[in-house]
Scaffold this active site. Structure first.
Site, PDB file in Angstrom:
ATOM      1  N   ASP A  32      47.838  14.937   4.205  1.00  0.00           N
ATOM      2  CA  ASP A  32      48.314  13.689   3.600  1.00  0.00           C
ATOM      3  C   ASP A  32      48.297  13.740   2.082  1.00  0.00           C
ATOM      4  OD1 ASP A  32      48.429  12.600   6.271  1.00  0.00           O
ATOM      5  OD2 ASP A  32      46.252  12.440   6.146  1.00  0.00           O
ATOM      6  N   LYS A  76      52.878  16.117   0.490  1.00  0.00           N
ATOM      7  CA  LYS A  76      53.686  17.347   0.441  1.00  0.00           C
ATOM      8  C   LYS A  76      55.171  17.031   0.530  1.00  0.00           C
ATOM      9  CE  LYS A  76      51.402  18.940   4.037  1.00  0.00           C
ATOM     10  NZ  LYS A  76      50.189  18.118   4.114  1.00  0.00           N
ATOM     11  N   ALA A 121      52.025  15.955  12.358  1.00  0.00           N
ATOM     12  CA  ALA A 121      52.311  15.770  10.934  1.00  0.00           C
ATOM     13  C   ALA A 121      53.083  14.477  10.739  1.00  0.00           C
ATOM     14  CB  ALA A 121      53.151  16.928  10.425  1.00  0.00           C
ATOM     15  N   GLY A 122      52.956  13.922   9.561  1.00  0.00           N
ATOM     16  CA  GLY A 122      53.760  12.748   9.232  1.00  0.00           C
ATOM     17  C   GLY A 122      54.119  12.835   7.767  1.00  0.00           C
ATOM     18  N   HIS A 123      55.390  13.057   7.469  1.00  0.00           N
ATOM     19  CA  HIS A 123      55.818  13.139   6.074  1.00  0.00           C
ATOM     20  C   HIS A 123      56.555  11.863   5.701  1.00  0.00           C
ATOM     21  CE1 HIS A 123      55.857  17.825   6.092  1.00  0.00           C
ATOM     22  NE2 HIS A 123      54.666  17.308   6.017  1.00  0.00           N
ATOM     23  N   GLN A 149      49.969  19.603   7.869  1.00  0.00           N
ATOM     24  CA  GLN A 149      48.500  19.518   7.735  1.00  0.00           C
ATOM     25  C   GLN A 149      48.072  20.205   6.420  1.00  0.00           C
ATOM     26  OE1 GLN A 149      49.475  20.758  11.194  1.00  0.00           O
ATOM     27  NE2 GLN A 149      49.944  18.601  11.334  1.00  0.00           N
ATOM     28  N   THR A 167      49.279   7.717  13.131  1.00  0.00           N
ATOM     29  CA  THR A 167      48.356   7.048  14.041  1.00  0.00           C
ATOM     30  C   THR A 167      47.858   5.723  13.476  1.00  0.00           C
ATOM     31  OG1 THR A 167      46.543   8.251  13.028  1.00  0.00           O
ATOM     32  CG2 THR A 167      47.520   9.238  14.987  1.00  0.00           C
ATOM     33  N   LEU A 189      48.158  10.155  -8.781  1.00  0.00           N
ATOM     34  CA  LEU A 189      47.309   9.902  -9.952  1.00  0.00           C
ATOM     35  C   LEU A 189      47.277   8.404 -10.249  1.00  0.00           C
ATOM     36  CD1 LEU A 189      45.671  11.427 -12.116  1.00  0.00           C
ATOM     37  CD2 LEU A 189      47.694  11.354 -13.581  1.00  0.00           C
TER      38      LEU A 189
HETATM   39  P1  IMP Z   1      45.356  17.693  16.006  1.00  0.00           P
HETATM   40  O1  IMP Z   1      46.154  18.458  15.003  1.00  0.00           O
HETATM   41  O2  IMP Z   1      46.093  16.493  16.556  1.00  0.00           O
HETATM   42  O3  IMP Z   1      44.783  18.556  17.083  1.00  0.00           O
HETATM   43  O4  IMP Z   1      44.082  17.058  15.251  1.00  0.00           O
HETATM   44  C1  IMP Z   1      43.053  17.881  14.707  1.00  0.00           C
HETATM   45  C2  IMP Z   1      42.549  17.318  13.372  1.00  0.00           C
HETATM   46  O5  IMP Z   1      43.585  17.443  12.395  1.00  0.00           O
HETATM   47  C3  IMP Z   1      42.193  15.817  13.410  1.00  0.00           C
HETATM   48  O6  IMP Z   1      41.091  15.598  12.541  1.00  0.00           O
HETATM   49  C4  IMP Z   1      43.446  15.152  12.858  1.00  0.00           C
HETATM   50  O7  IMP Z   1      43.147  13.886  12.280  1.00  0.00           O
HETATM   51  C5  IMP Z   1      43.850  16.169  11.811  1.00  0.00           C
HETATM   52  N1  IMP Z   1      45.299  16.123  11.506  1.00  0.00           N
HETATM   53  C6  IMP Z   1      46.311  16.602  12.265  1.00  0.00           C
HETATM   54  N2  IMP Z   1      47.496  16.419  11.662  1.00  0.00           N
HETATM   55  C7  IMP Z   1      47.231  15.818  10.496  1.00  0.00           C
HETATM   56  C8  IMP Z   1      48.052  15.393   9.394  1.00  0.00           C
HETATM   57  O8  IMP Z   1      49.276  15.565   9.371  1.00  0.00           O
HETATM   58  N3  IMP Z   1      47.388  14.820   8.347  1.00  0.00           N
HETATM   59  C9  IMP Z   1      46.047  14.679   8.330  1.00  0.00           C
HETATM   60  N4  IMP Z   1      45.248  15.079   9.315  1.00  0.00           N
HETATM   61  C10 IMP Z   1      45.828  15.625  10.387  1.00  0.00           C
END
Ligand code: IMP
Length: 425
Positions: free
Chosen positions: A13, A16, A39-41, A224, A301, A332
């Protein structure tokens, strides 16, 4: 022309998407190399907000070929939904290339992800429950189903039978759930997804190398971030792939010598979602302000992100393991109203000053941050677009950060908009 990799340097987060989008102007191709729809962009273009999970950010440019590389795990239902959303908003997605070697996330992976988390109880990892871990586990166990398998119905059905003969035992005998019918699932996936996905399935490795050979500029975007890396993150509180820059090699089919620049993206402070150690975590008003002003809630989420001061110890480690060439600092402006700002320059562990990130995770849990503190700039940075627009205290903050980290800061983001940034060096 050598490729560029954009990599998150903290716990995700970092913003990127904005810099990938910015660099995309000079690129012909943007490639995702790992992760999935965990991921969420978020991208803000002309005041319009786009939230992308699977399709590379470069899709918003007409001249870019967006590529989903072999290292990504793809939920075909989510991909089709995202493509439809983009189409509805006038974005042309017809050029999207999807690696035939990418693995599929199927509904049983999501069920298993949720079951594993429930089973872990208070020790849960806080995954996004998108099925990422189980899909990569199947890939490692050679039970995975690849995008290319969709192209041959018999093979698809055969592989689904094979995978489910294992997974159904886990579902029924370990978790006391109902088994999944392989043929019903095959009918659903082929019926609902094949037509929409088939035109995009491609040999992405050769497409990428053809672009590189033709002197085009290719951007690899990691999802990530460094400390969620399966090998280098705070295991087990990590994702199941390698977001670090090196992951672009297996995840897209390039070699290290294909890469020229590795741009790390870091927030001016830090956040993390999910469980795991976090030495500079804040539980005070400054943390609440970071969350409120920075709108630190998961794109995917909706979870509140845990906030903390910038950690130069972690960042020095991120510089090493990613071979970072330079850094972009985001958000910043979130600290514009702060009376004071801090950077963690070392840890105190058992009374000793430690400057390198300890390999032993118990030490990371016990680490007390040693801060350098400076006065805040108390100025609205949202309109700053040149280094000269920054107040002295903001410049001093960035200089301290740069000195601590050891690579130049080249870009600074001062707001969510596409134009709110400074070429710092
Ligand atoms: P998973 O990737 O869903 O298996 O989650 C594993 C860990 O990675 C957890 O702590 C998630 O909150 C974290 N995570 C996965 N994708 C993201 C993302 O895009 N941003 C921030 N944290 C992430």
């Amino acid at each position: 022309m050598p490729a560029t990799i954009v990599v998150g340097t903290q716990w995700g987060d970092e913003g990127k998407g904005k810099f990938t989008d910015l660099l995309a102007k000079e690129m012909s191709m943007v490639v995702r190399y790992q992760g999935g729809h965990n991921a969420g962009h978020t991208l803000v273009v002309d005041g319009e907000t786009f939230k992308l999970q699977l399709v590379p950010s470069g899709v918003l440019y007409d001249h870019i070929t967006p590529v989903i590389g072999n290292g990504v795990v793809v939920d075909p239902f989510v991909l089709l939904k995202e493509m439809a959303m983009l189409r509805d908003r006038g974005i042309d997605v017809s050029g999207l290339l999807l690696s035939g070697n990418a693995h599929l996330i199927l509904p049983y992976h999501q069920e298993l992800d949720a079951l594993h988390e429930r089973h872990l109880g208070k020790n849960k990892l806080g995954t996004t429950k998108r099925g990422i871990g189980p899909a990569y586990a199947d890939k490692s166990m050679r039970l995975g189903i690849r995008v290319q398998d969709l192209l041959d119905e018999d093979i698809f059905r055969e592989k689904l039978h094979g995978a489910l003969s294992h997974t159904n035992k886990v579902l029924t005998k370990v978790f006391n759930r109902l088994p999944v019918d392989p043929d019903e699932l095959a009918d659903r996936v082929l019926g609902e997804c094949l037509e929409g996905i088939k035109p995009h399935i491609a040999d992405t490795v050769n497409a990428i190398h053809d672009a590189l050979d033709a002197g085009q500029h290719v951007l690899f975007e990691g999802a990530q971030a460094t400390f969620l890396d399966l090998d280098h993150g705070t295991y087990p509180f990590v994702t199941s792939s390698n977001p670090t820059a090196g992951g672009a090699c297996p995840g897209a089919g390039i070699g290290p010598r294909d890469v020229g620049r590795i741009l790390g993206i870091a927030k001016a402070y830090i956040t993390r979602v999910g469980a795991g150690p976090f030495p500079t975590e804040l539980f005070d008003d400054y943390g609440d302000k970071m969350v409120d002003i920075g709108r630190e809630f998961g794109t995917n989420t909706g979870r509140r992100r845990r906030p903390g001061w910038f950690d130069a110890v972690m960042m020095r480690h991120a510089v090493k393991i990613n071979s970072l060439s330079d850094l972009a600092i985001t958000k910043l402006d979130v600290m514009d109203t702060f009376d004071t700002v801090k950077i963690c320059v070392a840890y105190e562990i058992d009374g000793k000053r430690v400057e390198k990130l300890p390999y032993h995770q118990s030490d990371v849990h016990r680490a007390k941050p040693i801060y350098e503190e400076m006065p805040g700039w108390k100025t609205d940075l949202s309109k700053a677009t040149e280094p000269g627009h920054l107040p002295e205290n903001a410049t001093a903050y960035l200089r301290l950060l740069e000195d601590q980290v050891g690579v130049p800061v080249t870009l600074v983001s001062t707001g969510p908009g596409r134009d709110q940034y400074i070429h710092w060096a």
